[in-house]
Write a protein that holds these residues in place. Sequence first.
Motif, PDB file in Angstrom:
ATOM      1  N   GLU A  33     -29.262  -8.458 -39.343  1.00  0.00           N
ATOM      2  CA  GLU A  33     -29.485  -7.563 -39.389  1.00  0.00           C
ATOM      3  C   GLU A  33     -30.119  -6.091 -38.644  1.00  0.00           C
ATOM      4  OE1 GLU A  33     -28.145  -5.810 -41.736  1.00  0.00           O
ATOM      5  OE2 GLU A  33     -26.602  -7.441 -43.284  1.00  0.00           O
ATOM      6  N   LYS A  91     -28.143  -5.486 -35.633  1.00  0.00           N
ATOM      7  CA  LYS A  91     -27.177  -4.597 -35.706  1.00  0.00           C
ATOM      8  C   LYS A  91     -27.503  -3.195 -35.793  1.00  0.00           C
ATOM      9  CE  LYS A  91     -23.437  -3.192 -39.118  1.00  0.00           C
ATOM     10  NZ  LYS A  91     -23.243  -3.309 -41.046  1.00  0.00           N
ATOM     11  N   GLU A 143     -28.259  -2.671 -32.565  1.00  0.00           N
ATOM     12  CA  GLU A 143     -27.132  -2.006 -31.766  1.00  0.00           C
ATOM     13  C   GLU A 143     -26.602  -0.372 -32.229  1.00  0.00           C
ATOM     14  OE1 GLU A 143     -24.801  -6.251 -31.113  1.00  0.00           O
ATOM     15  OE2 GLU A 143     -24.791  -4.975 -32.622  1.00  0.00           O
ATOM     16  N   GLN A 144     -27.079  -0.459 -32.979  1.00  0.00           N
ATOM     17  CA  GLN A 144     -26.513   1.457 -33.252  1.00  0.00           C
ATOM     18  C   GLN A 144     -27.183   2.224 -32.999  1.00  0.00           C
ATOM     19  OE1 GLN A 144     -26.431   0.910 -37.738  1.00  0.00           O
ATOM     20  NE2 GLN A 144     -24.572   0.577 -38.786  1.00  0.00           N
TER      21      GLN A 144
END
Lengths: 201, 907
Positions: B299, B302, B305-306
């Motif tokens: 998580e 992620k 990366e966002q």
Amino acid sequence: MFWEITFKSIGFAALIAMFGFGTFVLTDYSSRPAPTGEILENLEHLDDSQFILNRRDNESTVVLFYHPHCPCTFATARCLQRLSTDFKTRPQIIALAYCPEDQPDRWIESSTTRQLKKIADVRVVIDRDGSICQQFGVTTSGHTLIYGPDAELRFSGGITPYRGHEGYCRASTAFMQHLNHPQKHPTNWPVFGCQITSNNQ
Amino acid sequence: MTIMDNPENNLNSNGTDQLFLSRYEKECDRVHWFICWLMVAQWFLGITFAVFYSPLTWIGQQYEVHVHVWAAILMGGSFSGFAILWLRMFPHAAHSRHVVAIIQMLWSALLIHLSGGRIETHFHVFASLAILSIYRDWKIMITATIVIALDHIVRGIFYPLSAFGIVTESPYRWIEHAAWVIFEVSFLVPGCIRRRNEIRELCNRQTEIEEAKTNVDRKVAERTIDLVAANQRLAEKTTEAEVLALVAKHTHNAVAITDQNGEITWVNDAFESLTGYERDEAKGLKVGLFGRGEYTDPETVKHMEQQLANGQGFDVELLQYGKSAVPYWSSLEVRPICDIDGSVTKFISIESNISERKRAELRLKKLAKDHQQQTSTLDAVLQSIPDGILAADENGNMICYNQRAVEMLGALANDYSSSADWPEDHGLFEVGGTELIANHKLPLFKAMNGETVKNREMIARKSDSDILISANARPLNSDATGGGGVCVFRDITKERQKENEMRSLRVAVDNANEAMFTVDSNGRFVGVNNFACQRLGYKRSELLELSVTDICKNPPFESWEEHWNRIKNQRNVLIETEYTTKNKEIVPIEVSLVFVTYGGSEFVFAFARDITERKSAETERERLALELQSAAREAGMAEIATGVLHNVGNILNSVNVSAGVIRRQFEQSALSNLEKVSRLIQDHQSEFADFVRDNQRGQKLPHYIQKVTEALCCERQQVNEEFCDLIKNIDHIKEIVTVQQSMAKSSGLQQELRVSDLIADTLTASKGSLARHGINIVQEIEDPDATIVSDKHKVLQILINLIKNAKDALVENATQHPEIKIKSTTTGDRLAIQVIDNGIGIPTDKINKIFQNGFTTKHSGHGFGLHSSANAATELGGSLTAASDGIGKGARFELCLPQKLLACPVG
């Protein structure tokens, strides 16, 4: 300002007073002549004068008495040297240098003696303990005597205007006249210089 | 416009004047300094002149200092001193220069005089004029000229020889001298003016240059202000950049710069150390994402990366993996860097290794959990201990207390939160006092003030009662500087009561009329009372050094160890023996030995009673006993007979039952059927074979004979069993008789008996009556293999009697579900057999009389069974007890017997 003016006034007054007093003292010192005694009138009266003076006939004889270490007499020597250039005759000049009894002969060596030795026809003679001086009746250094060819006294006195001051003066003029133009009447002039002998001598 | 009209020129003129004046004053200072030294030199020169030319004045061989020397010293000194002093006082005044000119001319006059007017000395005048021209002040030239002219005028007129060396000089010769002086002055004055003007011009030029320089400097300064400011800003930025560079280079945090896509373009040394990637290797890696591994939170990855894709920064903590795949916890801070337009051009990443912090957090969490557990444990301990605990901080605020404290002190611990709030009526009194203890004297307050209080006894007066408490308090700080305190209260009311009781008991023991001893396992006395000391004639200290065998010369045992073990096993032993006093007196005593353990040690309390009188009485009693023996024998025999009859009667009941069973068995025997078969066989004896083969009855005969035979066999077995029981009961009767006979003569046979066998024999003896009345028997035998060493018949006698009584009680009560429970338990070395019934029970007021001879609650009883049973139990070294909750509630009898054989059976 007051103190400045006061100081200036006092300063100038002190300066003038010092200058005046000094001038007075110096003038008095220089112009006060030394006492003179009974001067020998004729050289013939002198004991053993020939031996002492070795006088030449038909010539005037100049006898200078001096104290070798008297600074005032140096002016006399200078005057005599300057005057000697105007001599028209060749007088016999005898410088009698005072020398104490217990001192060696070199005691007389001084600037005055050396100055006198530079003058032509001057003969320096040591006067032991001032005995000759006493015979002439001279007591003051620089006292100059001129005896004519006849051995009679013609001139008696100093040839400097004041003490220690060289230069022309009436005494030096009379001195030259007696030498260049012999005169019958002797003249006496004040003498400025140190006393050659002490009073107890 | 003229020069003077120009303000700038005026300004220049003023500046020039000031500069000129300044420089001229400085010049004058230097010249003054030179003149001062010149004055000194001239003074020495004058003295030198005088000393050289006329040092001494002579009179024959005598001489003295020449007046010229004095004139040089005094007049020359006055001239030079005056000039120096004047210059010192007025260094910048114009008149100072004039004074110098005057003095210098006077010096010339003096020197000329001292030199006898030598013409050479006149050169001093001209030299002096030249020296004075150094001042560049033409006015002092005039002054000097006037002074020297006046000198020559005066001396030329009044003393020409002093001035000119001759007395025949013309009185106007001074004019010649003055003319030469003027001649020189006429050149010196213009020179002074010209040089003064030159200097002034130079000053003017310098002023102009300085002004120009000032203007240039001002303009340069004005124009360089911005440049300086810019340089300063640049220097600050440079310094800041250098500091940041140093921070980035030397920080322990890993710093990385990326492009706009988050790919690393630069890293610092700490990054290489942390991740293991070289700088070149790190280039192109995705910041924060290159180190993800097996246990990295997806998580978080992620999220990173966002954020990178959106051009936004983030702060995360995640598990990273270095180049060597070694995991470490990382705190990652990524910030976007934007250009002027706001576009993200790069990211800066600051990463730090927080593994230690994570481990510390885990340790902290564990410590917190441990702390919570410890706190809970401590709280539980606080609440569970019987003492009350109060703890307060330095302000008296209650920080800890337990429920026990509340119970002992009432509302004190609950209601007051600070020392100022403590009430005066706290309910604590001095022991034996009636006034409340002042607050500052309370143990807790003393502890708060750094004192340690031990065993402070107080009375806590509550509404219902007073309790005696002992308080111990000490400061919380170990260095006794206060900082709060803790106080522990203990309710010592009961302890004090026990202590008082013990003291009373001790006093009673010391003052008892029986000798009391405390003996250790070695037989040595460890405690004696006063009576023992008095009776034995020893001092207490002497007696405490002795042992049992020292005073007991003929002990009733072979060895002390054996005797000790016996006491230890029996716990309570009563023996008779003798002790020898210090006076060699032998005193018969009865000693009650009680075994106790106290404080981990074993002791025996010995209570020695002097039985001299009793012995005498026993002797007397024996004599009387002999007399009564015959009478007692008869009575005893009668009693024995009664007992025998009673016991035999009980057995005979069983015998009677067995006989009845046998009789009924014979009356209902299948033997009659066998007689019928015999008669039928006899009737058909000739044709028996045909009868059996052809006749219907004959065909049933074999089967009938078989049935009869089986019935007879069964009868024989039952009869046999009844006969066995009958024989046992008869043997029992025989044994009872034998025992009764032996009771009159000697003790019974002691044998090892199994508990289960005893109970089985008892039930066998009673089974007929029990079965007849439908009584349910319940057996609860704790250990069927348990054994006792005792007289079997006495035990059976007791148990059969108890079963019979229980049966009678059930029958009398007509209990709906009659039940007798036989329960066996083993406690220590004793065996207990309980007979419990749910019959009519025993009245409470009669329970104590149940074992008396002749007392009975049954209609048909004699009052002898329980009496004899109790006596038998006592004879066996045991006891028989009864208990009942009253009428209709059943009864419980317990026979308690020692498991091992008694050395000396009582009785």
